[in-house]
Write an enzyme that holds these catalytic residues in place. Structure first.
Site, mmCIF file in Angstrom:
data_model
loop_
_atom_site.group_PDB
_atom_site.id
_atom_site.type_symbol
_atom_site.label_atom_id
_atom_site.label_comp_id
_atom_site.label_asym_id
_atom_site.label_seq_id
_atom_site.Cartn_x
_atom_site.Cartn_y
_atom_site.Cartn_z
ATOM 1 N N ASP A 1 44.830 33.735 39.190
ATOM 2 C CA ASP A 1 44.106 33.177 40.488
ATOM 3 C C ASP A 1 45.190 33.641 41.798
ATOM 4 O O ASP A 1 45.546 32.728 42.624
ATOM 5 C CB ASP A 1 44.120 31.655 40.412
ATOM 6 C CG ASP A 1 43.219 31.417 39.158
ATOM 7 O OD1 ASP A 1 42.352 32.281 38.840
ATOM 8 O OD2 ASP A 1 43.546 30.290 38.489
ATOM 9 N N GLU B 1 32.976 32.063 42.471
ATOM 10 C CA GLU B 1 34.066 31.067 42.743
ATOM 11 C C GLU B 1 34.884 32.015 43.255
ATOM 12 O O GLU B 1 35.048 32.807 43.698
ATOM 13 C CB GLU B 1 34.325 30.472 41.327
ATOM 14 C CG GLU B 1 35.092 31.537 40.246
ATOM 15 C CD GLU B 1 35.179 31.339 38.876
ATOM 16 O OE1 GLU B 1 35.213 30.058 38.839
ATOM 17 O OE2 GLU B 1 35.337 32.231 37.974
HETATM 18 C C1 6LW Z 1 39.795 29.274 38.346
HETATM 19 C C2 6LW Z 1 38.658 29.762 38.623
HETATM 20 C C3 6LW Z 1 38.470 30.165 37.266
HETATM 21 O O1 6LW Z 1 39.957 28.061 39.350
HETATM 22 O O2 6LW Z 1 39.302 29.813 36.395
HETATM 23 O O3 6LW Z 1 36.660 30.701 35.761
HETATM 24 C C4 6LW Z 1 40.183 28.803 37.138
HETATM 25 N N1 6LW Z 1 37.380 30.726 37.014
HETATM 26 O O4 6LW Z 1 38.449 30.558 39.522
HETATM 27 C C5 6LW Z 1 41.296 28.926 36.417
HETATM 28 O O5 6LW Z 1 42.091 29.827 36.537
#
Ligand code: 6LW
Length: 544
Positions: free
Chosen positions: A14, A185
């Protein structure tokens, strides 16, 4: 010279990047590992150095009790008019129906801190990101989690204004994107040439991962998704990704997505993103049952790509297409080498090297001391390895698939409930532990505990040790296999236990959480409550 990916090797997912003058900083997620959020610095995008962890006080971050892969998710680092802003999620409940994903912000005027106490943001979901508009207003974008069955939307991003004078979220919360087909996301907002860009990770963080871009003239939307012919799509349900590895299972950088943008001093653009290198099982392991699985022991790592803006204002990889590169053209900036990585730590310093992290709780003198016995790291034994409260354990990341980790231990356990040694660990349920302990019949002895998703066994019997001698403990990891060694001289080590699969120490094999990566470290347990000390003279992590 090229930039070699991944730039941050081993567990660094991330990534969020900023430039302040000539300095570049990347923040990455740390989950249940203490302290919270890892910050790296570079001046050339080639060489990166770990500089600090902003969340280093319990008043800012209390991780006691959080489950594996919960805790800190997806920090977003920004800078505006002399202040650094770091927003992040603290996940306290996940892997269930109703998620508790609390979003916070800390600020600092110096990247090295001190960072403020946290300001509470709104909590509709995780991956908050802060955007500073030209008129001084600030906005937070985040994804939305939905516990309803079925969920109303598969991908939903929202926006709300944040008032830094009031230190709180203000005004309405509005959807920027809410759709059935594509899960988004990790979003960030940027403004360029009067366009607002919404830059978001698509399709989840595993091998389907990708990166999408949308834009709007108004920050509140409507956002238009960039759709172009060069984006390979197998069907209508597939995201329009400007970068993805999902069609190329054989390239080095798998899982590519969750990106953030930076502009260099010279007007070039780069994006950092998470990626994963799939384990290639070694010759001896490759025909085994487990080798059928694609596993990522090193967790999700950080890579960088060069990008360009097209004439009509969209963003694409500089090389064209959607495939991330292993070697990337470096920016026109002078090289700025960093110190070589830590190999052997003699524990001669007053403070512990930044590489180490502990599980959930701060590394403090009450259980870990560099001064009690100068030149040694003393670990006072506490909880067992399943504890989410008070473990005595420090660890560093596996950065490659082949390495040797070695330590030397001075320890005089008196009962079987006292243990200390060398651990290869993913989380509280998944580890291999070469440890010294005491047995009623054998006295001081050594063995190995293996825990795979909470099923424990001893792949080796207890072997007696000489009472008054420091013992060397070693593990050699070789593309999915591990062999342990022990002995009284570095050139006289003997194998202990069988050569074993260690690929279960990976994102894919671990059941409760799968977001961190493999670590190796030192630990000590004393379940009698006597806090038996274990003294480690040095600890070495050497990539072969
Ligand atoms: C992060 C998100 C994700 O916050 O994993 O599946 C989480 N997506 O973007 C943790 O790395």
């Amino acid at each position: 010279m090229k930039i070699r990916n991944p730039i941050l090797r081993g567990f660094h997912p991330d990534p969020s990047i900023i430039r302040v003058g000539d300095d570049y900083y990347i923040a990455t997620s740390t989950f249940e590992w203490w302290p919270g959020v890892r910050l790296h610095h570079s001046k050339d995008l080639v060489n990166w150095e770990l500089i600090s962890y902003p969340l280093d006080r319990v008043s800012q971050l209390d991780l006691k009790g959080v489950g594996p892969s919960q805790g800190i998710w997806a920090p977003c680092l920004t800078y505006h008019q002399g202040t650094f802003f770091l927003v992040y999620t603290v996940v306290s409940t996940f892997y269930c129906n109703m998620h508790d994903t609390n979003n916070y912000m800390v600020t600092a005027t110096d990247i090295h801190g001190p960072w403020s106490e946290p300001i509470t943001l709104s909590n509709f979901g995780f991956d908050p990101s802060l955007f500073h508009d030209d008129d001084g207003r600030k906005y937070m974008v985040s994804m939305v989690t939905d516990h309803r069955v079925p969920q109303k939307y598969s991908g939903r991003l929202l926006l709300q204004e944040y008032d830094h004078k009031l230190k709180k979220m203000v005004g309405p919360i509005k959807d920027l994107y809410a759709a059935d087909k594509i899960y988004l996301e990790g979003a960030h907002i940027y403004k360029r040439n009067e366009w607002y860009y919404l830059f978001a990770a698509d399709s989840g963080t595993a091998e389907n991962h990708g990166q999408s871009i949308l834009r709007s003239r108004n920050i509140w939307g409507e956002y238009e998704m960039y759709k172009a012919d060069f984006m390979e799509r197998k069907d209508d349900n597939e995201a329009y990704s400007i970068m993805t590895s999902r069609h190329k299972p054989d390239i080095l950088l798998q899982k590519s997505g969750h990106a953030d943008l930076v502009e260099t001093q010279n007007g070039d653009w780069y994006m950092v993103h998470l990626c994963g290198r799939v384990l290639k099982y070694n010759e001896k392991a490759k025909d085994s049952e487990v080798a059928k699985e694609r596993r990522y022991q090193l967790g999700r790592e950080t890579a960088i790509q060069k990008v360009v803006w097209t004439d009509d204002g969209w963003l694409e990889l500089a090389q064209g297409g959607t495939t991330p590169l292993e070697e990337v053209e470096m920016p026109d900036l002078p090289l700025y080498p960093t110190a070589p990585p830590l190999v052997r730590d003699d524990f001669d310093s007053d403070t512990l090297n930044l590489e180490y992290q502990s599980l959930r709780i701060p590394m403090d003198e009450s259980y870990l001391s560099l001064s009690a016995r100068p030149g040694y790291l003393r670990l006072y034994g506490r909880s067992g390895l399943s504890s989410r409260l008070s473990q005595t354990l420090i660890a560093r990341r596996w950065t490659e698939f082949k390495f040797t980790a070695t330590t030397i231990l001075d320890y005089s356990p008196e009962v079987f409930k006292q243990l200390a040694g060398l651990i290869f660990i993913y989380d509280t349920e998944n580890y291999l532990y070469l440890h010294v302990t005491h047995d009623e019949d054998l006295g001081k002895c050594i063995s190995i505990i293996r825990s795979i998703n909470g099923t424990w066994d001893y792949p080796e019997k207890f072997i007696p040790l000489e009472t008054d001698k420091e013992v060397i403990l070693q593990g050699k990891v070789d593309y999915g296999l591990i062999q342990f060694y022990y002995g009284y001289g570095e050139d006289k080590l003997q194998a202990i236990g069988p050569e074993m699969d260690c690929s279960f120490i990976s994102d894919e094999a671990c059941k409760e959480g799968w977001f961190t990566g493999a670590m190796v470290g030192l630990c000590s347990q004393d379940m009698t409550g006597d806090r038996k000390p274990a003294d480690f003279d040095w600890f070495e992590y050497k990539v072969d």
